[in-house]
Enzyme design. Structure first.
Site, PDB file in Angstrom:
ATOM      1  N   HIS A   6       0.817  -1.205   0.000  1.00 15.38           N
ATOM      2  CA  HIS A   6       0.000   0.000   0.000  1.00 15.38           C
ATOM      3  C   HIS A   6       0.853   1.259   0.000  1.00 15.38           C
ATOM      4  O   HIS A   6       2.050   1.202   0.245  1.00 15.38           O
ATOM      5  CB  HIS A   6      -0.938   0.029   1.219  1.00 15.38           C
ATOM      6  CG  HIS A   6      -0.236   0.078   2.531  1.00 15.38           C
ATOM      7  ND1 HIS A   6       0.004  -1.055   3.293  1.00 15.38           N
ATOM      8  CD2 HIS A   6       0.294   1.104   3.247  1.00 15.38           C
ATOM      9  CE1 HIS A   6       0.636  -0.722   4.397  1.00 15.38           C
ATOM     10  NE2 HIS A   6       0.828   0.592   4.395  1.00 15.38           N
ATOM     11  N   ARG A  10      -1.416  10.752   5.089  1.00 14.89           N
ATOM     12  CA  ARG A  10      -2.047  11.293   6.288  1.00 14.89           C
ATOM     13  C   ARG A  10      -3.156  12.244   5.857  1.00 14.89           C
ATOM     14  O   ARG A  10      -2.975  12.990   4.894  1.00 14.89           O
ATOM     15  CB  ARG A  10      -1.020  12.038   7.137  1.00 14.89           C
ATOM     16  CG  ARG A  10      -0.003  11.119   7.761  1.00 14.89           C
ATOM     17  CD  ARG A  10       1.040  11.926   8.554  1.00 14.89           C
ATOM     18  NE  ARG A  10       2.049  11.023   9.059  1.00 14.89           N
ATOM     19  CZ  ARG A  10       3.101  10.615   8.379  1.00 14.89           C
ATOM     20  NH1 ARG A  10       3.295  11.042   7.147  1.00 14.89           N
ATOM     21  NH2 ARG A  10       3.969   9.792   8.912  1.00 14.89           N
ATOM     22  N   GLU A  56      -3.604   3.510   2.145  1.00 13.00           N
ATOM     23  CA  GLU A  56      -3.867   3.562   3.586  1.00 13.00           C
ATOM     24  C   GLU A  56      -4.036   5.027   3.971  1.00 13.00           C
ATOM     25  O   GLU A  56      -3.140   5.841   3.760  1.00 13.00           O
ATOM     26  CB  GLU A  56      -2.697   2.966   4.367  1.00 13.00           C
ATOM     27  CG  GLU A  56      -2.807   3.158   5.865  1.00 13.00           C
ATOM     28  CD  GLU A  56      -1.519   2.804   6.601  1.00 13.00           C
ATOM     29  OE1 GLU A  56      -1.216   3.490   7.588  1.00 13.00           O
ATOM     30  OE2 GLU A  56      -0.810   1.862   6.182  1.00 13.00           O
ATOM     31  N   ASN A  60      -4.822  10.959  12.336  1.00 14.36           N
ATOM     32  CA  ASN A  60      -4.394  11.164  13.719  1.00 14.36           C
ATOM     33  C   ASN A  60      -5.446  12.016  14.410  1.00 14.36           C
ATOM     34  O   ASN A  60      -5.744  13.119  13.966  1.00 14.36           O
ATOM     35  CB  ASN A  60      -3.027  11.838  13.766  1.00 14.36           C
ATOM     36  CG  ASN A  60      -1.963  10.936  13.176  1.00 14.36           C
ATOM     37  OD1 ASN A  60      -1.767   9.823  13.644  1.00 14.36           O
ATOM     38  ND2 ASN A  60      -1.307  11.400  12.137  1.00 14.36           N
ATOM     39  N   HIS A  80       4.364   6.685   3.274  1.00 13.11           N
ATOM     40  CA  HIS A  80       5.343   5.692   2.846  1.00 13.11           C
ATOM     41  C   HIS A  80       4.739   4.714   1.853  1.00 13.11           C
ATOM     42  O   HIS A  80       3.527   4.624   1.726  1.00 13.11           O
ATOM     43  CB  HIS A  80       5.900   4.932   4.051  1.00 13.11           C
ATOM     44  CG  HIS A  80       4.844   4.198   4.829  1.00 13.11           C
ATOM     45  ND1 HIS A  80       4.263   4.724   5.967  1.00 13.11           N
ATOM     46  CD2 HIS A  80       4.241   2.993   4.643  1.00 13.11           C
ATOM     47  CE1 HIS A  80       3.368   3.873   6.434  1.00 13.11           C
ATOM     48  NE2 HIS A  80       3.328   2.815   5.650  1.00 13.11           N
ATOM     49  N   GLU A 123       8.239   1.146   4.108  1.00 15.29           N
ATOM     50  CA  GLU A 123       7.983   0.252   5.231  1.00 15.29           C
ATOM     51  C   GLU A 123       8.161  -1.167   4.710  1.00 15.29           C
ATOM     52  O   GLU A 123       7.577  -1.533   3.693  1.00 15.29           O
ATOM     53  CB  GLU A 123       6.563   0.450   5.750  1.00 15.29           C
ATOM     54  CG  GLU A 123       6.197  -0.495   6.881  1.00 15.29           C
ATOM     55  CD  GLU A 123       4.756  -0.327   7.338  1.00 15.29           C
ATOM     56  OE1 GLU A 123       4.495  -0.630   8.502  1.00 15.29           O
ATOM     57  OE2 GLU A 123       3.898   0.095   6.530  1.00 15.29           O
TER      58      GLU A 123
END
Length: 146
Positions: A6, A10, A56, A60, A80, A123
């Site tokens: 993925h 954010r 994704e 937050n 990422h 990642e």
């Protein structure tokens, strides 16, 4: 074998972002709320791409006082790229031997972070069960940011 998982971004308005992707046919495939960490992960995919090529969304949660930044600034909306690897220790060793800094070592036998030569965060996630902790990774500290 390496498998693309993925791309993480954010977001500041989860509902608006989900609605945006919905308009182009990209749908929610799973969602997890993390009360302790105060964040939500929502995974989206086009039909037939579930588990193959996903986005994704990381939301937050705002601080308790209700204030929240309206932007992340400095390009921090992009998070990422994620790849699953057969053996995270071998992959990290190969990268380290080539001069790549392991920013977040795979201390847990599960996850590591590195950056491409252009500074794109990757990642790396262990395929299947986490590997047993092993040195030098188990005692290696984080370096820089990812």
């Amino acid at each position: 074998m390496t498998k693309y998982l993925h791309t993480m971004i954010r977001v500041t308005d989860l509902d608006a972002t989900i609605a945006f992707f919905d308009m182009i046919g990209v749908k929610v495939v799973r969602r997890r709320d993390f009360e302790k960490g105060r964040f939500t992960l929502v995974f989206l995919a086009a039909p037939g791409q579930e588990g193959v090529a996903e986005v994704e969304l990381t939301y937050n949660w705002p601080p308790e006082d209700g204030s929240a930044p309206d932007t992340y600034g400095d390009g921090r909306n992009f998070g990422h790229l994620a790849y699953r690897v057969d053996n995270i220790y071998e992959t990290c060793r190969r990268l380290a031997d080539a001069g790549v800094t392991i920013l977040r070592p795979p201390r847990d036998g599960h996850m590591a972070f590195v950056k491409t030569p252009d500074g794109i965060s990757l990642e790396l996630l262990q395929e299947g069960d986490d590997l047993p902790s092993q040195e030098p990774w188990a005692s290696m500290e984080n370096t820089g940011s990812w």
